[in-house]
Design a protein around this motif. Structure first.
Motif, PDB file in Angstrom:
ATOM      1  N   GLU A  74      12.863 -50.604  53.885  1.00  0.00           N
ATOM      2  CA  GLU A  74      12.445 -49.754  52.766  1.00  0.00           C
ATOM      3  C   GLU A  74      11.962 -48.386  53.265  1.00  0.00           C
ATOM      4  O   GLU A  74      11.039 -48.295  54.076  1.00  0.00           O
ATOM      5  CB  GLU A  74      11.336 -50.447  51.980  1.00  0.00           C
ATOM      6  CG  GLU A  74      10.930 -49.684  50.718  1.00  0.00           C
ATOM      7  CD  GLU A  74       9.895 -50.441  49.904  1.00  0.00           C
ATOM      8  OE1 GLU A  74       9.531 -51.570  50.317  1.00  0.00           O
ATOM      9  OE2 GLU A  74       9.449 -49.924  48.881  1.00  0.00           O
ATOM     10  N   GLY A  75      12.599 -47.348  52.774  1.00  0.00           N
ATOM     11  CA  GLY A  75      12.207 -45.984  53.116  1.00  0.00           C
ATOM     12  C   GLY A  75      12.601 -45.550  54.514  1.00  0.00           C
ATOM     13  O   GLY A  75      12.146 -44.505  54.987  1.00  0.00           O
ATOM     14  N   CYS A  76      13.452 -46.307  55.188  1.00  0.00           N
ATOM     15  CA  CYS A  76      13.809 -45.965  56.567  1.00  0.00           C
ATOM     16  C   CYS A  76      15.296 -46.177  56.800  1.00  0.00           C
ATOM     17  O   CYS A  76      15.869 -47.181  56.377  1.00  0.00           O
ATOM     18  CB  CYS A  76      13.011 -46.828  57.545  1.00  0.00           C
ATOM     19  SG  CYS A  76      13.426 -46.564  59.290  1.00  0.00           S
ATOM     20  N   SER A  77      15.922 -45.236  57.493  1.00  0.00           N
ATOM     21  CA  SER A  77      17.330 -45.389  57.897  1.00  0.00           C
ATOM     22  C   SER A  77      17.539 -44.822  59.301  1.00  0.00           C
ATOM     23  O   SER A  77      18.626 -44.394  59.654  1.00  0.00           O
ATOM     24  CB  SER A  77      18.248 -44.661  56.902  1.00  0.00           C
ATOM     25  OG  SER A  77      17.939 -43.274  56.840  1.00  0.00           O
ATOM     26  N   ASP A  78      16.460 -44.833  60.107  1.00  0.00           N
ATOM     27  CA  ASP A  78      16.522 -44.250  61.447  1.00  0.00           C
ATOM     28  C   ASP A  78      17.626 -44.858  62.299  1.00  0.00           C
ATOM     29  O   ASP A  78      18.283 -44.155  63.078  1.00  0.00           O
ATOM     30  CB  ASP A  78      15.184 -44.422  62.158  1.00  0.00           C
ATOM     31  CG  ASP A  78      14.100 -43.505  61.602  1.00  0.00           C
ATOM     32  OD1 ASP A  78      14.421 -42.680  60.725  1.00  0.00           O
ATOM     33  OD2 ASP A  78      12.936 -43.627  62.039  1.00  0.00           O
ATOM     34  N   CYS A  79      17.832 -46.185  62.178  1.00  0.00           N
ATOM     35  CA  CYS A  79      18.814 -46.841  63.041  1.00  0.00           C
ATOM     36  C   CYS A  79      20.246 -46.561  62.603  1.00  0.00           C
ATOM     37  O   CYS A  79      21.194 -46.988  63.267  1.00  0.00           O
ATOM     38  CB  CYS A  79      18.565 -48.346  63.094  1.00  0.00           C
ATOM     39  SG  CYS A  79      18.767 -49.202  61.519  1.00  0.00           S
ATOM     40  N   CYS A  80      20.415 -45.843  61.490  1.00  0.00           N
ATOM     41  CA  CYS A  80      21.755 -45.484  61.009  1.00  0.00           C
ATOM     42  C   CYS A  80      22.080 -44.024  61.298  1.00  0.00           C
ATOM     43  O   CYS A  80      23.093 -43.509  60.822  1.00  0.00           O
ATOM     44  CB  CYS A  80      21.861 -45.738  59.499  1.00  0.00           C
ATOM     45  SG  CYS A  80      21.504 -47.423  59.007  1.00  0.00           S
ATOM     46  N   GLN A  81      21.221 -43.364  62.062  1.00  0.00           N
ATOM     47  CA  GLN A  81      21.409 -41.947  62.346  1.00  0.00           C
ATOM     48  C   GLN A  81      21.371 -41.683  63.845  1.00  0.00           C
ATOM     49  O   GLN A  81      20.679 -42.372  64.594  1.00  0.00           O
ATOM     50  CB  GLN A  81      20.313 -41.133  61.650  1.00  0.00           C
ATOM     51  CG  GLN A  81      20.263 -41.347  60.140  1.00  0.00           C
ATOM     52  CD  GLN A  81      19.236 -40.473  59.464  1.00  0.00           C
ATOM     53  OE1 GLN A  81      19.189 -39.264  59.681  1.00  0.00           O
ATOM     54  NE2 GLN A  81      18.408 -41.084  58.627  1.00  0.00           N
ATOM     55  N   GLY A  82      22.141 -40.674  64.255  1.00  0.00           N
ATOM     56  CA  GLY A  82      22.116 -40.243  65.645  1.00  0.00           C
ATOM     57  C   GLY A  82      22.542 -41.301  66.645  1.00  0.00           C
ATOM     58  O   GLY A  82      22.085 -41.303  67.790  1.00  0.00           O
ATOM     59  N   MET A  83      23.450 -42.188  66.235  1.00  0.00           N
ATOM     60  CA  MET A  83      23.861 -43.288  67.114  1.00  0.00           C
ATOM     61  C   MET A  83      25.054 -42.937  67.996  1.00  0.00           C
ATOM     62  O   MET A  83      25.492 -43.751  68.815  1.00  0.00           O
ATOM     63  CB  MET A  83      24.192 -44.530  66.280  1.00  0.00           C
ATOM     64  CG  MET A  83      23.021 -45.054  65.459  1.00  0.00           C
ATOM     65  SD  MET A  83      21.577 -45.463  66.475  1.00  0.00           S
ATOM     66  CE  MET A  83      22.176 -46.916  67.341  1.00  0.00           C
ATOM     67  N   GLY A  84      25.604 -41.741  67.816  1.00  0.00           N
ATOM     68  CA  GLY A  84      26.741 -41.344  68.645  1.00  0.00           C
ATOM     69  C   GLY A  84      27.906 -42.304  68.493  1.00  0.00           C
ATOM     70  O   GLY A  84      28.284 -42.670  67.381  1.00  0.00           O
ATOM     71  N   ASP A  85      28.473 -42.733  69.612  1.00  0.00           N
ATOM     72  CA  ASP A  85      29.607 -43.661  69.576  1.00  0.00           C
ATOM     73  C   ASP A  85      29.197 -45.059  70.037  1.00  0.00           C
ATOM     74  O   ASP A  85      30.009 -45.822  70.542  1.00  0.00           O
ATOM     75  CB  ASP A  85      30.759 -43.133  70.431  1.00  0.00           C
ATOM     76  CG  ASP A  85      30.342 -42.883  71.881  1.00  0.00           C
ATOM     77  OD1 ASP A  85      29.168 -43.159  72.229  1.00  0.00           O
ATOM     78  OD2 ASP A  85      31.184 -42.421  72.666  1.00  0.00           O
ATOM     79  N   SER A  86      27.908 -45.404  69.866  1.00  0.00           N
ATOM     80  CA  SER A  86      27.382 -46.644  70.430  1.00  0.00           C
ATOM     81  C   SER A  86      27.657 -47.884  69.590  1.00  0.00           C
ATOM     82  O   SER A  86      27.489 -49.008  70.074  1.00  0.00           O
ATOM     83  CB  SER A  86      25.861 -46.521  70.647  1.00  0.00           C
ATOM     84  OG  SER A  86      25.175 -46.405  69.404  1.00  0.00           O
ATOM     85  N   ILE A  87      28.079 -47.719  68.313  1.00  0.00           N
ATOM     86  CA  ILE A  87      28.340 -48.885  67.471  1.00  0.00           C
ATOM     87  C   ILE A  87      29.790 -49.310  67.674  1.00  0.00           C
ATOM     88  O   ILE A  87      30.691 -48.946  66.919  1.00  0.00           O
ATOM     89  CB  ILE A  87      28.047 -48.603  65.983  1.00  0.00           C
ATOM     90  CG1 ILE A  87      26.657 -47.992  65.828  1.00  0.00           C
ATOM     91  CG2 ILE A  87      28.145 -49.901  65.176  1.00  0.00           C
ATOM     92  CD1 ILE A  87      25.533 -48.863  66.367  1.00  0.00           C
ATOM     93  N   ILE A  88      30.016 -50.066  68.744  1.00  0.00           N
ATOM     94  CA  ILE A  88      31.353 -50.527  69.093  1.00  0.00           C
ATOM     95  C   ILE A  88      31.750 -51.662  68.151  1.00  0.00           C
ATOM     96  O   ILE A  88      30.956 -52.555  67.865  1.00  0.00           O
ATOM     97  CB  ILE A  88      31.400 -51.027  70.548  1.00  0.00           C
ATOM     98  CG1 ILE A  88      30.800 -49.970  71.497  1.00  0.00           C
ATOM     99  CG2 ILE A  88      32.835 -51.364  70.942  1.00  0.00           C
ATOM    100  CD1 ILE A  88      31.489 -48.634  71.454  1.00  0.00           C
ATOM    101  N   LEU A  89      32.991 -51.626  67.686  1.00  0.00           N
ATOM    102  CA  LEU A  89      33.471 -52.606  66.718  1.00  0.00           C
ATOM    103  C   LEU A  89      34.369 -53.644  67.381  1.00  0.00           C
ATOM    104  O   LEU A  89      35.236 -53.302  68.185  1.00  0.00           O
ATOM    105  CB  LEU A  89      34.241 -51.901  65.600  1.00  0.00           C
ATOM    106  CG  LEU A  89      33.474 -50.786  64.870  1.00  0.00           C
ATOM    107  CD1 LEU A  89      34.384 -50.085  63.875  1.00  0.00           C
ATOM    108  CD2 LEU A  89      32.246 -51.347  64.162  1.00  0.00           C
ATOM    109  N   ASP A  90      34.143 -54.904  67.041  1.00  0.00           N
ATOM    110  CA  ASP A  90      35.035 -55.953  67.525  1.00  0.00           C
ATOM    111  C   ASP A  90      36.070 -56.255  66.439  1.00  0.00           C
ATOM    112  O   ASP A  90      35.974 -55.725  65.318  1.00  0.00           O
ATOM    113  CB  ASP A  90      34.244 -57.204  67.944  1.00  0.00           C
ATOM    114  CG  ASP A  90      33.467 -57.841  66.804  1.00  0.00           C
ATOM    115  OD1 ASP A  90      34.066 -58.134  65.749  1.00  0.00           O
ATOM    116  OD2 ASP A  90      32.251 -58.075  66.966  1.00  0.00           O
TER     117      ASP A  90
END
Length: 226
Positions: A30-46
């Motif tokens: 609630e009220g936070c989306s820090d982990c969805c910002q500034g992640m660069g290319d680190s969210i690798i998809l399988d």
């Protein structure tokens, strides 16, 4: 993605199984989306991430690439897709104007995992909690299995381990390949496991389809069957 770092520097020093309780509950962010910002290319998809997105938002790999939701990068010598941050906002392209995830039900595995990580061992993996990653300080305790919200978690964990081991085998094989053959290998893996759409209608069927592809790829590449 391999991380050469002392686990004690980024965690509480403990390893957990899916039935353990950890301080990961962030009150629905609630009220936070820090982990969805500034992640660069680190969210690798399988491969399952791409299947989930295709099922959830009706966009296949080609559409996800064409509409700049994902991009390609080199991870441990393999060409793999990752979420592509919005250029203007430096945020996940699926983050809506209210700072909420618009694909929560089909979000990628690494997003489900956060702020947890995986510590791979010889015959499986354990979970650890990344103590510096989530900005929420008042997190509550939650069972890992509930936090992940993945049906048939044991099957999912087996799939993750199979994919992890396969990528490691590919990386090791590339030590003796020329640059041209390395590129051929990585592009073939990309095409078979990502670019070619999965027709499965549910998760159990996906695992069957994935493993059928894995058998064919191993035969094609001359790898030992698992």
């Amino acid at each position: 993605m391999k991380r050469n770092i002392d686990l004690k520097e980024i965690s509480d020093g403990r390893l957990y199984s899916s039935g353990d309780m950890v301080k990961a509950e962030c009150h629905d962010c609630e009220g936070c989306s820090d982990c969805c910002q500034g992640m660069g290319d680190s969210i690798i998809l399988d491969p399952m991430d791409i299947w989930r997105l295709h099922r959830g938002i009706k966009k296949d790999f080609s559409a996800l690439m064409g509409e700049n939701y994902i991009s390609l990068g080199v991870v441990d010598r393999m060409i793999l897709p990752n979420l592509k941050m919005d250029v203007q906002k430096d945020a996940c392209p699926f983050l809506n104007d209210e700072g909420r995830c618009s694909i929560h039900s089909c979000r990628p595995g690494l997003c489900r995992l956060f702020p947890l990580g995986r510590y791979y061992e010889e015959n499986g993996f354990k979970y650890f909690i990344q103590i510096h990653e989530c900005s929420r300080k008042d997190r509550g305790k939650v069972k890992i299995k509930k936090w992940l919200g993945i049906p048939n978690l044991k099957d999912y964990e087996s799939y993750i381990m199979e994919w992890h081991d396969f990528l490691n085998e590919c990386e090791n094989a590339m030590e003796s390949l020329s640059d041209d053959n390395t590129r051929i290998l990585t592009l073939y893996v990309l095409r078979r496991f990502y670019e070619t759409s999965y027709m499965s209608q549910d998760e159990n069927a996906f695992y069957d389809e994935f493993r059928a592809r894995m058998t064919g790829v191993r035969e094609k590449l001359g790898m030992e069957a698992k």
